[in-house]
Design an enzyme around this catalytic site. Sequence first.
Site, PDB file in Angstrom:
ATOM      1  CG  ASP A   1      -1.909   1.057   1.278  1.00  0.00           C
ATOM      2  OD1 ASP A   1      -2.763   1.052   0.385  1.00  0.00           O
ATOM      3  OD2 ASP A   1      -1.864   1.918   2.178  1.00  0.00           O
TER       4      ASP A   1
ATOM      5  CD  GLU B   1      15.093 -14.187   4.802  1.00  0.00           C
ATOM      6  OE1 GLU B   1      14.145 -14.622   5.498  1.00  0.00           O
ATOM      7  OE2 GLU B   1      15.716 -13.150   5.075  1.00  0.00           O
TER       8      GLU B   1
HETATM    9  C1  GLC Z   1      -4.168   3.067  -0.722  1.00  0.00           C
HETATM   10  C2  GLC Z   1      -5.395   2.214  -0.591  1.00  0.00           C
HETATM   11  C3  GLC Z   1      -6.526   3.069  -0.156  1.00  0.00           C
HETATM   12  C4  GLC Z   1      -6.194   3.674   1.196  1.00  0.00           C
HETATM   13  C5  GLC Z   1      -4.874   4.410   1.143  1.00  0.00           C
HETATM   14  C6  GLC Z   1      -4.355   4.721   2.521  1.00  0.00           C
HETATM   15  O1  GLC Z   1      -4.284   4.004  -1.712  1.00  0.00           O
HETATM   16  O2  GLC Z   1      -5.634   1.543  -1.795  1.00  0.00           O
HETATM   17  O3  GLC Z   1      -7.736   2.382  -0.099  1.00  0.00           O
HETATM   18  O4  GLC Z   1      -7.201   4.570   1.581  1.00  0.00           O
HETATM   19  O5  GLC Z   1      -3.875   3.654   0.513  1.00  0.00           O
HETATM   20  O6  GLC Z   1      -3.907   3.556   3.147  1.00  0.00           O
END
Ligand code: GLC
Length: 556
Positions: free
Chosen positions: A198, A251
Amino acid sequence: MSWWQHAVVYQVYIRSFADGNGDGVGDIAGLTARLPYLADLGVDALWINPWYPSPMADAGYDVADYCGIEPDYGTLEQAQEFLAAAHHAGLKVILDIVPNHTSEAHRWFAAALADAPGARERYHFRPGRGPDGSQPPNGWQSVFGGPAWSRVADGSWYLHLFAPAQPDLNWEHPQVRAEFERVLRFWFDRGVDGFRIDVAHGLVKAPGLPDQAPEADAEGDPAMLDGAAHPAWDQDGVHAIYRGWRAVAGEYLPERVFIAEAWVADNDRLARYLRPDELHTAFQFDFLRAPWRASSLRAVLDDAMAAAAGVGAPPTWVLSNHDVTRTVTRYARSQPPHLVGADWERRRWAQEQADHELGRRRARACALLQLALPGTAYIYQGEELGLEEVEELPDEARQDPTFVQSGFADVGRDGCRVPLPWSGHAAPYGFSPAPVATWLPQPPHWGAHSVAAQRDDPESFLALYRAALASRREHWLAAGALQWLPSPPDVLAFSRGDLQCWVNTSDHPVSLPSSSKVLLSSTTGALGSATGESTALPADSAVWLCRSSRRHAAES
Ligand code: GLC
């Protein structure tokens, strides 16, 4: 070729996939029970949105414990059973890791609020500006709207590029680096096949957290989804983190894999995340920002393929996800002449009536385009059912923090997160085992789009996806490099070996090469005849052709 170089990955937004315990919220039990559906669909892997304990300030992207399971979704034991069942069904499982920020409920942030010795150094705490420190430390804005800083009781400020409940971690701190490598191993040891990362481009901030040059963006808006340059995003220091992560993945046998969510300025910047000792794949977001126009699509495809080839990575195609307007709705209105921001449709939807039937025709065609391309492809749950964005959600039902933080200017992302319809003619359409209010309300007409309604209809969206996934496996995987073919204006045509894909984005039928057999077509009903002998490809449709004498699956 390794599986991750050509896989079709199905994105499971777990909160909205299937509810096993009847509380109106999707969960691991519901997902496990529906594994046969996913195996039958013909995908290779699943990516599951965050399933960790969370106060749900941002639908689970505010993680309180990276090594646990959200009680609304189940238990760690259920998660392990699910992993075993998915693997048994031949499906790989990719989890979502959220390293840019924790939840405010994470033990580290609780310690930081209590001002435990050293605890604030794991986040970005700063004194405010102005004589009484009442101004935020810099002018950065949150992606969701409003200042990227909040003040705590003793007057200090902390950075949050997203919601105030999502404090940004300080990745210069060795404990932060060590902790996330521990988290990776925790899940890899349990058989997880990879991670979607993310906000992969956000972890490292420019030293000193400077305001950006005034000419860059007068409002200080990080504009993450538009890839604009900003001292919070895409700093060179982030790459050392991923070299470390790649070593952790190495790993394990088979090697575990990563997919980056990185909204960066261009594909050359994106390719830097894909160097051989860094991440395996990264979403190609230009595809979901491109209008339904052959010239724009071709430019996006060429650029992405060239950049990925330069670092030896597979291009990774994505048409929608839980953050953007569903494809059907994006294509249901007049198309802009240029790439748009990922939140563009949400800001203008009220102005132009959506023609969902048109959107569905184009989305079917684009699915055939996506699945014929070399590389990997992601399908967001409900895309295979042709679901549209639920734009008419009542304001009081909306849960995305974007809605409030943008001062109600952006309705947010709830419209693409509505629970799936599985069967029946009334909500919850089989999503929950018995009548219950689902966490977001489903529209009254969704029975027609349910899995059960589509399952036996050869002309349904679902049937098209099933046929396309089977045909991709049989024909396209070994098909070779892509070569563009001469084609009329507003038509995309390419070959890969004996196979061809034709996509008509114009508003009139075009003739197809007469020597080819039709493998699969996005149209419902027979392909029409153009003048003379040749077959015609209608407006807003696509077809897969086979030049040789291979047996064709669905000649019309
Ligand atoms: C990314 C995710 C989104 C979230 C953001 C903050 O863009 O896809 O849904 O709100 O990160 O974590």
